[in-house]
Design a protein around this motif. Structure first.
Motif, PDB file in Angstrom:
ATOM      1  N   TYR A  71       0.846  -1.186   0.000  1.00 32.37           N
ATOM      2  CA  TYR A  71       0.000   0.000   0.000  1.00 32.37           C
ATOM      3  C   TYR A  71       0.881   1.235   0.000  1.00 32.37           C
ATOM      4  O   TYR A  71       2.026   1.202   0.471  1.00 32.37           O
ATOM      5  CB  TYR A  71      -0.911  -0.003   1.233  1.00 32.37           C
ATOM      6  N   THR A  72       0.341   2.341  -0.482  1.00 36.49           N
ATOM      7  CA  THR A  72       1.093   3.588  -0.536  1.00 36.49           C
ATOM      8  C   THR A  72       1.116   4.255   0.835  1.00 36.49           C
ATOM      9  O   THR A  72       0.071   4.448   1.460  1.00 36.49           O
ATOM     10  CB  THR A  72       0.481   4.554  -1.564  1.00 36.49           C
ATOM     11  N   PHE A  73       2.292   4.600   1.303  1.00 32.75           N
ATOM     12  CA  PHE A  73       2.439   5.217   2.630  1.00 32.75           C
ATOM     13  C   PHE A  73       2.246   6.727   2.539  1.00 32.75           C
ATOM     14  O   PHE A  73       2.800   7.388   1.670  1.00 32.75           O
ATOM     15  CB  PHE A  73       3.832   4.922   3.197  1.00 32.75           C
ATOM     16  N   SER A  74       1.430   7.279   3.472  1.00 34.55           N
ATOM     17  CA  SER A  74       1.305   8.732   3.605  1.00 34.55           C
ATOM     18  C   SER A  74       1.697   9.132   5.023  1.00 34.55           C
ATOM     19  O   SER A  74       2.735   9.764   5.242  1.00 34.55           O
ATOM     20  CB  SER A  74      -0.116   9.204   3.260  1.00 34.55           C
ATOM     21  N   THR A  75       0.869   8.740   5.999  1.00 34.44           N
ATOM     22  CA  THR A  75       1.221   8.952   7.406  1.00 34.44           C
ATOM     23  C   THR A  75       0.975   7.649   8.162  1.00 34.44           C
ATOM     24  O   THR A  75       0.176   6.804   7.732  1.00 34.44           O
ATOM     25  CB  THR A  75       0.368  10.064   8.049  1.00 34.44           C
TER      26      THR A  75
ATOM     27  N   GLN B 182      -2.607   6.747   9.092  1.00 34.61           N
ATOM     28  CA  GLN B 182      -3.494   6.411   7.983  1.00 34.61           C
ATOM     29  C   GLN B 182      -3.184   5.056   7.357  1.00 34.61           C
ATOM     30  O   GLN B 182      -3.855   4.656   6.414  1.00 34.61           O
ATOM     31  CB  GLN B 182      -3.427   7.507   6.915  1.00 34.61           C
ATOM     32  N   THR B 183      -2.178   4.368   7.857  1.00 32.38           N
ATOM     33  CA  THR B 183      -1.906   3.028   7.339  1.00 32.38           C
ATOM     34  C   THR B 183      -3.048   2.094   7.731  1.00 32.38           C
ATOM     35  O   THR B 183      -3.758   2.343   8.702  1.00 32.38           O
ATOM     36  CB  THR B 183      -0.574   2.480   7.886  1.00 32.38           C
TER      37      THR B 183
ATOM     38  N   LYS C 162       7.776  -0.742   6.168  1.00 31.55           N
ATOM     39  CA  LYS C 162       7.967   0.094   4.990  1.00 31.55           C
ATOM     40  C   LYS C 162       9.020  -0.520   4.070  1.00 31.55           C
ATOM     41  O   LYS C 162       9.955  -1.190   4.524  1.00 31.55           O
ATOM     42  CB  LYS C 162       8.395   1.502   5.403  1.00 31.55           C
TER      43      LYS C 162
ATOM     44  N   VAL D 189       8.123   4.343   0.116  1.00 34.53           N
ATOM     45  CA  VAL D 189       6.881   4.764  -0.543  1.00 34.53           C
ATOM     46  C   VAL D 189       5.737   3.810  -0.217  1.00 34.53           C
ATOM     47  O   VAL D 189       4.592   4.218  -0.067  1.00 34.53           O
ATOM     48  CB  VAL D 189       7.085   4.847  -2.072  1.00 34.53           C
ATOM     49  N   CYS D 190       6.050   2.528  -0.101  1.00 36.46           N
ATOM     50  CA  CYS D 190       5.026   1.503   0.140  1.00 36.46           C
ATOM     51  C   CYS D 190       5.254   0.810   1.481  1.00 36.46           C
ATOM     52  O   CYS D 190       6.333   0.906   2.069  1.00 36.46           O
ATOM     53  CB  CYS D 190       5.039   0.470  -0.984  1.00 36.46           C
ATOM     54  N   TYR D 191       4.216   0.119   1.939  1.00 34.49           N
ATOM     55  CA  TYR D 191       4.322  -0.620   3.191  1.00 34.49           C
ATOM     56  C   TYR D 191       3.445  -1.875   3.127  1.00 34.49           C
ATOM     57  O   TYR D 191       2.536  -1.987   2.308  1.00 34.49           O
ATOM     58  CB  TYR D 191       3.898   0.248   4.379  1.00 34.49           C
TER      59      TYR D 191
END
Length: 249
Positions: free
Chosen positions: A79-83, A86-87, A116, A121-123
């Motif tokens: 998945y795309t990491f933001s904060t 929010q994961t 991560k 970028v992803c996790y």
């Protein structure tokens, strides 16, 4: 709560004590080596049931997050990491804790983990939750028996409590309701709050209920569950009855 980071991995736990092996708690092979795997269930992936009563106060379910649909064929679990908040696993952990503290019958969150990638970028994500003992998926139960009017009303009341907290269960279906057999009666639980969250207003609540109704109708055809429109009437009675009673002294 215990939060910590180890290299590119982030953890949160719902206990205060420290375990030497806690960074391994999201690895099924660790639990296998400890001879603590009680069983497993197949879904989008495998959920492992763990004998952890002596460590955490409850036995646990360990679940890895997998993508579904067409996209999942190309990218199964990234998945795309933001904060961090929010994961997938940390967000579900936080929501479950909120609902648990509000007294709703949801599994107690025990831990969440993300790893991560090298670029960041992803996790990938995992979650540990309480295992509900002596319980069955509602659809599995309805294949062999019907429910009492009281139990259908209880289900409706649970959904009303969720809606009164302005929480939308985006995957509200018959498989995400558990029925637990206790000495006193049947107790119903709500499961799987991945991608769920708070919504304002009331416009979405009827469609949320319609989604559940469609799920029952689908499983009546597919799994031959025992479900009638009278059952749905009782569920809706419980939904509205909870609303009528909540302000009574």
């Amino acid at each position: 709560m215990l939060e910590f980071q180890q290299d590119n991995q982030f953890f949160i736990f719902n206990f205060d004590r420290t375990f030497k092996q806690q960074h391994q708690f999201f690895d099924p092979s660790f639990w296998q080596a400890q001879q603590r795997i009680l069983g497993s269930a197949k879904g989008r992936g495998t959920t492992y049931f763990l004998a952890t009563q002596d460590w955490f106060g409850v036995n646990c379910a360990l679940r890895h997050y997998y993508r579904g649909g067409l996209w999942g064929k190309f990218n199964k679990d990234r998945y795309t990491f933001s904060t961090l908040s929010q994961t997938r696993s940390f967000a579900e952990f936080s929501l479950l804790q909120r609902l648990y503290e509000a007294g709703l019958p949801v599994p107690k969150p025990i831990g969440a983990h993300i790893k991560k990638g090298k670029i960041g970028v992803c996790y990938q994500a995992d979650i540990l939750t309480e295992k509900i003992e002596n319980a069955q998926d509602l659809t599995a139960l309805l294949q062999n028996q019907s429910l009492s009017d009281k139990t259908w009303q209880q289900i409706g009341g649970l959904i009303r409590q969720l809606h009164d907290l302005q929480i939308c269960h985006t995957d509200l279906n018959a498989h995400n309701i558990l029925v637990q057999n206790t000495e006193q009666a049947q107790k119903c639980w709500l499961l799987d709050f991945d991608k769920c969250g708070e919504k304002s207003g009331d416009f979405w609540k009827a469609e949320n209920l319609n989604r559940l109704h469609r799920s029952f109708m689908k499983e009546t055809e597919r799994m031959k569950i025992q479900f009638t429109e009278q059952n749905w009437t009782e569920l809706m009675f419980g939904y509205h009855q909870h609303f009528n009673q909540k302000d009574k002294p």
